[in-house]
Structure formats: C-alpha cells, structure tokens
Design a protein around this motif. Structure first.
Motif, PDB file in Angstrom:
ATOM      1  N   SER A  49       9.987  14.936  11.389  1.00 34.39           N
ATOM      2  CA  SER A  49       9.050  16.041  11.181  1.00 34.39           C
ATOM      3  C   SER A  49       7.893  15.621  10.284  1.00 34.39           C
ATOM      4  O   SER A  49       6.740  16.018  10.505  1.00 34.39           O
ATOM      5  N   TYR A  50       8.191  14.809   9.278  1.00 33.68           N
ATOM      6  CA  TYR A  50       7.145  14.291   8.397  1.00 33.68           C
ATOM      7  C   TYR A  50       6.169  13.423   9.180  1.00 33.68           C
ATOM      8  O   TYR A  50       4.938  13.547   9.033  1.00 33.68           O
ATOM      9  N   ARG A  51       6.687  12.585  10.038  1.00 27.70           N
ATOM     10  CA  ARG A  51       5.837  11.697  10.821  1.00 27.70           C
ATOM     11  C   ARG A  51       5.025  12.467  11.861  1.00 27.70           C
ATOM     12  O   ARG A  51       3.954  12.013  12.275  1.00 27.70           O
ATOM     13  N   ASN A  52       5.539  13.607  12.250  1.00 22.98           N
ATOM     14  CA  ASN A  52       4.798  14.471  13.179  1.00 22.98           C
ATOM     15  C   ASN A  52       3.852  15.419  12.450  1.00 22.98           C
ATOM     16  O   ASN A  52       3.251  16.306  13.071  1.00 22.98           O
ATOM     17  N   GLN A  53       3.757  15.236  11.127  1.00 19.32           N
ATOM     18  CA  GLN A  53       2.899  16.054  10.258  1.00 19.32           C
ATOM     19  C   GLN A  53       3.310  17.522  10.288  1.00 19.32           C
ATOM     20  O   GLN A  53       2.491  18.427  10.146  1.00 19.32           O
ATOM     21  N   GLU A  54       4.605  17.758  10.448  1.00 18.95           N
ATOM     22  CA  GLU A  54       5.147  19.115  10.445  1.00 18.95           C
ATOM     23  C   GLU A  54       5.832  19.446   9.121  1.00 18.95           C
ATOM     24  O   GLU A  54       6.164  20.604   8.870  1.00 18.95           O
ATOM     25  N   LEU A  55       6.042  18.422   8.286  1.00 22.23           N
ATOM     26  CA  LEU A  55       6.761  18.599   7.030  1.00 22.23           C
ATOM     27  C   LEU A  55       6.172  17.659   5.986  1.00 22.23           C
ATOM     28  O   LEU A  55       5.877  16.504   6.283  1.00 22.23           O
ATOM     29  N   GLY A  56       5.980  18.178   4.779  1.00 20.07           N
ATOM     30  CA  GLY A  56       5.450  17.337   3.703  1.00 20.07           C
ATOM     31  C   GLY A  56       6.498  16.357   3.193  1.00 20.07           C
ATOM     32  O   GLY A  56       7.708  16.597   3.313  1.00 20.07           O
ATOM     33  N   PHE A  57       6.042  15.266   2.604  1.00 18.10           N
ATOM     34  CA  PHE A  57       6.971  14.239   2.153  1.00 18.10           C
ATOM     35  C   PHE A  57       7.898  14.779   1.062  1.00 18.10           C
ATOM     36  O   PHE A  57       9.087  14.449   1.035  1.00 18.10           O
ATOM     37  N   TRP A  58       7.363  15.600   0.146  1.00 22.99           N
ATOM     38  CA  TRP A  58       8.211  16.160  -0.896  1.00 22.99           C
ATOM     39  C   TRP A  58       9.351  16.971  -0.296  1.00 22.99           C
ATOM     40  O   TRP A  58      10.494  16.897  -0.764  1.00 22.99           O
ATOM     41  N   HIS A  59       9.075  17.726   0.748  1.00 26.70           N
ATOM     42  CA  HIS A  59      10.120  18.533   1.381  1.00 26.70           C
ATOM     43  C   HIS A  59      11.155  17.657   2.088  1.00 26.70           C
ATOM     44  O   HIS A  59      12.328  18.025   2.183  1.00 26.70           O
ATOM     45  N   VAL A  60      10.717  16.506   2.591  1.00 30.49           N
ATOM     46  CA  VAL A  60      11.678  15.546   3.145  1.00 30.49           C
ATOM     47  C   VAL A  60      12.656  15.124   2.053  1.00 30.49           C
ATOM     48  O   VAL A  60      13.872  15.095   2.254  1.00 30.49           O
ATOM     49  N   THR A  61      12.114  14.790   0.882  1.00 31.91           N
ATOM     50  CA  THR A  61      12.974  14.327  -0.211  1.00 31.91           C
ATOM     51  C   THR A  61      13.889  15.446  -0.705  1.00 31.91           C
ATOM     52  O   THR A  61      15.036  15.188  -1.091  1.00 31.91           O
ATOM     53  N   GLU A  62      13.408  16.666  -0.684  1.00 33.99           N
ATOM     54  CA  GLU A  62      14.242  17.801  -1.101  1.00 33.99           C
ATOM     55  C   GLU A  62      15.448  17.944  -0.176  1.00 33.99           C
ATOM     56  O   GLU A  62      16.589  18.100  -0.637  1.00 33.99           O
ATOM     57  N   GLN A  63      15.200  17.890   1.146  1.00 35.68           N
ATOM     58  CA  GLN A  63      16.291  18.021   2.105  1.00 35.68           C
ATOM     59  C   GLN A  63      17.260  16.849   2.010  1.00 35.68           C
ATOM     60  O   GLN A  63      18.482  17.019   2.049  1.00 35.68           O
ATOM     61  N   ALA A  64      16.710  15.640   1.886  1.00 37.82           N
ATOM     62  CA  ALA A  64      17.554  14.445   1.798  1.00 37.82           C
ATOM     63  C   ALA A  64      18.394  14.461   0.524  1.00 37.82           C
ATOM     64  O   ALA A  64      19.573  14.079   0.535  1.00 37.82           O
ATOM     65  N   THR A  65      17.802  14.913  -0.581  1.00 39.74           N
ATOM     66  CA  THR A  65      18.513  14.952  -1.856  1.00 39.74           C
ATOM     67  C   THR A  65      19.690  15.921  -1.799  1.00 39.74           C
ATOM     68  O   THR A  65      20.744  15.670  -2.393  1.00 39.74           O
ATOM     69  N   GLU A  66      19.533  16.997  -1.074  1.00 37.33           N
ATOM     70  CA  GLU A  66      20.633  17.955  -0.921  1.00 37.33           C
ATOM     71  C   GLU A  66      21.802  17.325  -0.171  1.00 37.33           C
ATOM     72  O   GLU A  66      22.966  17.524  -0.527  1.00 37.33           O
TER      73      GLU A  66
ATOM     74  N   GLU B 204       0.863  -1.186   0.000  1.00 34.69           N
ATOM     75  CA  GLU B 204       0.000   0.000   0.000  1.00 34.69           C
ATOM     76  C   GLU B 204       0.899   1.235   0.000  1.00 34.69           C
ATOM     77  O   GLU B 204       1.554   1.543   0.996  1.00 34.69           O
ATOM     78  N   VAL B 205       0.973   1.911  -1.137  1.00 36.71           N
ATOM     79  CA  VAL B 205       1.845   3.075  -1.275  1.00 36.71           C
ATOM     80  C   VAL B 205       1.159   4.316  -0.726  1.00 36.71           C
ATOM     81  O   VAL B 205       0.016   4.623  -1.104  1.00 36.71           O
ATOM     82  N   ASN B 206       1.853   5.024   0.141  1.00 37.09           N
ATOM     83  CA  ASN B 206       1.319   6.267   0.696  1.00 37.09           C
ATOM     84  C   ASN B 206       1.847   7.492  -0.053  1.00 37.09           C
ATOM     85  O   ASN B 206       1.077   8.372  -0.428  1.00 37.09           O
ATOM     86  N   LYS B 207       3.170   7.527  -0.251  1.00 33.65           N
ATOM     87  CA  LYS B 207       3.793   8.673  -0.917  1.00 33.65           C
ATOM     88  C   LYS B 207       4.903   8.177  -1.836  1.00 33.65           C
ATOM     89  O   LYS B 207       5.625   7.230  -1.512  1.00 33.65           O
ATOM     90  N   LEU B 208       5.055   8.844  -2.978  1.00 37.99           N
ATOM     91  CA  LEU B 208       6.134   8.523  -3.903  1.00 37.99           C
ATOM     92  C   LEU B 208       6.639   9.799  -4.568  1.00 37.99           C
ATOM     93  O   LEU B 208       5.842  10.575  -5.103  1.00 37.99           O
ATOM     94  N   VAL B 209       7.947  10.011  -4.483  1.00 36.56           N
ATOM     95  CA  VAL B 209       8.595  11.143  -5.154  1.00 36.56           C
ATOM     96  C   VAL B 209       9.828  10.608  -5.869  1.00 36.56           C
ATOM     97  O   VAL B 209      10.583   9.814  -5.303  1.00 36.56           O
ATOM     98  N   VAL B 210      10.040  11.040  -7.103  1.00 39.03           N
ATOM     99  CA  VAL B 210      11.197  10.620  -7.885  1.00 39.03           C
ATOM    100  C   VAL B 210      11.930  11.850  -8.406  1.00 39.03           C
ATOM    101  O   VAL B 210      11.316  12.745  -9.001  1.00 39.03           O
ATOM    102  N   HIS B 211      13.235  11.909  -8.155  1.00 37.61           N
ATOM    103  CA  HIS B 211      14.091  12.963  -8.696  1.00 37.61           C
ATOM    104  C   HIS B 211      15.122  12.328  -9.628  1.00 37.61           C
ATOM    105  O   HIS B 211      15.256  11.097  -9.671  1.00 37.61           O
ATOM    106  N   TYR B 212      15.868  13.158 -10.350  1.00 40.95           N
ATOM    107  CA  TYR B 212      16.881  12.636 -11.269  1.00 40.95           C
ATOM    108  C   TYR B 212      18.256  13.122 -10.848  1.00 40.95           C
ATOM    109  O   TYR B 212      18.452  14.311 -10.551  1.00 40.95           O
TER     110      TYR B 212
END
Length: 336
Positions: A71-88, A4-12
């Motif tokens: 922060s995402y799990r605490n509903q303080e940050l969106g999943f896309w923003h998690v991926t943005e920070q992690a990608t950096e 059961e997929v909840n969120k999916l983001v793909v970057h290049y």
C-alpha cells in the motif's frame, strides 16, 4: 555517499514482566546528513552480518507487513502508518517468545546504488564511558549497531522483478537456540526460500571439481580460489548475490571448458545467482578449527608446504612458526 535515505521512522521497544511495551514516535524523522551517515553505517553493518536467511512473503502467513508495504508503494499509505502496523505485529510476536528485547526499532526506506530497500532493525542500547575535561567519569548511551541480531531487509527492486525466486527478503538468523529465524519469519509473514549456506557449499564443490577437471597446478588453483573468494567477499560487502556468470569469467581464464558450462553439464543444484554464506566460502582459502583448548588457523595454500598433516599419527607440523608465537614459546622455555 552511495546511500540515499527516503524515509526513516524510529520507535522504542521495551519488554518487562513478559509484556512488550511500544513507544511510538509521532512522525517521520527529517532526513539530513546525520541520518544518511547513520543509515550508511547500518547498511554496511547489516551486509557484514554472517549467517543470513533468505525468504519471501507468503500468503499462508500473517500478511499485515506485506500488505502495508504494498500500500505504501502504491502511495495509498504513509510510511509512518506502515511502521505503526508492523510494530503492532512485532509486539504480538515478541509476546509469544521469551525474548527480553529492549531497544530502538528502526524502519528505513533507502536506496543504495540502483537498489531500493526497506530495512527493519531492533537495535539494542549500550553504555559507554568517558573522562571529562575536569577528570570526572561520564556515562552515555549509544546504539550498538555492530551487535544487532534482530534485523531484516526487503529488497524492493527484487520484489518487483524477481519475486518468483522467493529470496527478496533477507534476515539475520541470530544466535543458536533463540529461534530468531522463526520469530522474524512470523513477524514478516514469510517462508524461507534460498539457503545461502547450502548454495555456497554446492558452489565450493563445483569450483573444486572444476579445478581438478581442468588439471590446473597447485599455484593456479590457489590463485583462482583466492580470486573466487575475493569476488564472494565483494558480494557480501555490497549485499548482492553471487552470479555464476561472474564466477565463470573468473575461473575460465585458462580452462578449456567454461565453468558455466561445466556446472550445468555435471548437474550441480546451483542457482544462476545465489546469496553467499561468509563462513562457508572462507573455507575456500583457509583451514581452521577449535577444540580441546587448541585453536588452529592457516591459509590453505600453505598445506603441504609450510603446514604438513600426517593422518597416520594425527599430527600437524608447522614450518616457520609465526614470529609472535615463536617469541612467546621461547620466553616460556627460558623461564622454566
């Protein structure tokens, strides 16, 4: 379908001239049947990868990924923003190494049965070819899931209830000499915890000692080894840890002493639950070796019967050569 997929983001990700370039997708992907099938394939491919390491977030390492996920799990940050920070962070770490990686960086939060995961994988691209209806050659690119080497998965459920065991994150150690383990530990901000190979080795020794202690005959030992191996294979397929209690249920059917009591009494350094190393547990049911242009592999149960080893002459005798090999040998000698 169990996924059961909840969120999916793909970057290049593209690295050229020693500099990593990141092309960010602007939003999350819409979840549909294709996405669910894709992540299910990715999940099973990841589970099937041998040689994983296990770790946990460390306060002594870069905490960006851990903080963003929390922060995402605490509903303080969106999943896309998690991926943005992690990608950096990924970009910074890739620039430290001579990895010329190009591919799609997948971030997915999904549930499999009763466990929630966040999977991060850098998947390379591979060209494949086909013949069109007018007999021309066409080329297309696809994600090379089966050959992924840069991937890690956070078990969110274990992070909640078993954080102190320091193994709720798994990662692919990768090919020798690439320092992939170091790279992913730095990227995630982790320190390695349970050693799957070491724990699997201890388990094998404990099982062999138990089988000898209980004085099972050869057939009983072979049967029990196969049952333990099958259980470990099931754990690998589902991505779950092996449980000593389950091993004990398998091994203690005919013994006077339960395996769970035996390993404690003998002081084996074995956790109550531990990750499995596929290559290590395979030696429970199979002997194999490669060297000097010779490759040999056979089931352990045949040693002493169909396969005889003479340590004095260092020779291996095989009774009943496999039919396909025998056919090759006969044809070779007929042609001489």
């Amino acid at each position: 379908m169990s996924i059961e997929v909840n969120k999916l983001v793909v970057h290049y990700v593209d690295k050229q001239d020693e500099e990593t370039q990141i092309h960010l997708r602007n939003d999350e992907m819409s979840v549909n049947d294709k996405v669910n099938v894709f992540i299910e394939q990715l999940h099973h491919a990841y589970n099937g990868k041998p040689g994983k390491g296990f770790c946990a977030f460390s306060s002594d390492k870069n905490s960006v990924v851990a903080s963003a996920l929390q922060s995402y799990r605490n509903q303080e940050l969106g999943f896309w923003h998690v991926t943005e920070q992690a990608t950096e962070v990924l970009k910074e770490e890739l620039n430290k190494y001579a990895f010329h990686e190009t591919g799609y960086l997948v971030f997915c939060h999904y549930r499999y049965i009763a466990t929630e995961y966040v999977l991060v994988a850098l998947i390379n691209i591979k060209e494949h070819y086909a013949i069109t209806s007018d007999l021309n050659l066409s080329a297309a690119k696809h994600l090379d899931i089966t050959r992924m080497q840069l991937a890690a998965r956070v078990d969110l459920t274990a992070w909640d209830v078993e954080a102190e065991q320091n193994r709720y994150i798994s990662f692919i150690k990768g090919r020798a000499g690439r320092k992939v383990a170091d790279f992913f530990l730095d990227f995630l901000g982790c320190e390695e915890g349970v050693d799957a190979k070491q724990q699997s080795t201890v388990m094998l020794q404990a099982v062999e000692d138990y089988l000898s202690e209980q004085q099972f005959d050869k057939q009983e030992k072979d049967t029990l080894r196969k049952e333990v191996f099958d259980y470990c294979n099931d754990c690998l397929a589902t991505g779950e840890d092996a449980e000593v209690s389950s091993l004990s249920d398998t091994l203690s059917k005919s013994g006077d002493i339960a395996f769970s009591d035996f390993y404690k009494d003998q002081g084996y350094a074995l956790e109550e639950s531990f990750p499995i190393d596929k290559k290590t547990v395979s030696s429970m049911v199979k002997f194999s070796g490669v060297g000097g242009g010779v490759s040999v592999s056979f089931e352990r149960k045949h040693l002493g019967e169909r396969v005889i080893y003479n340590s004095q002459t260092d020779t291996l005798t095989i009774k009943g050569v496999p039919a396909n090999l025998k056919d090759q040998l006969l044809r070779f000698y007929e042609e001489q």
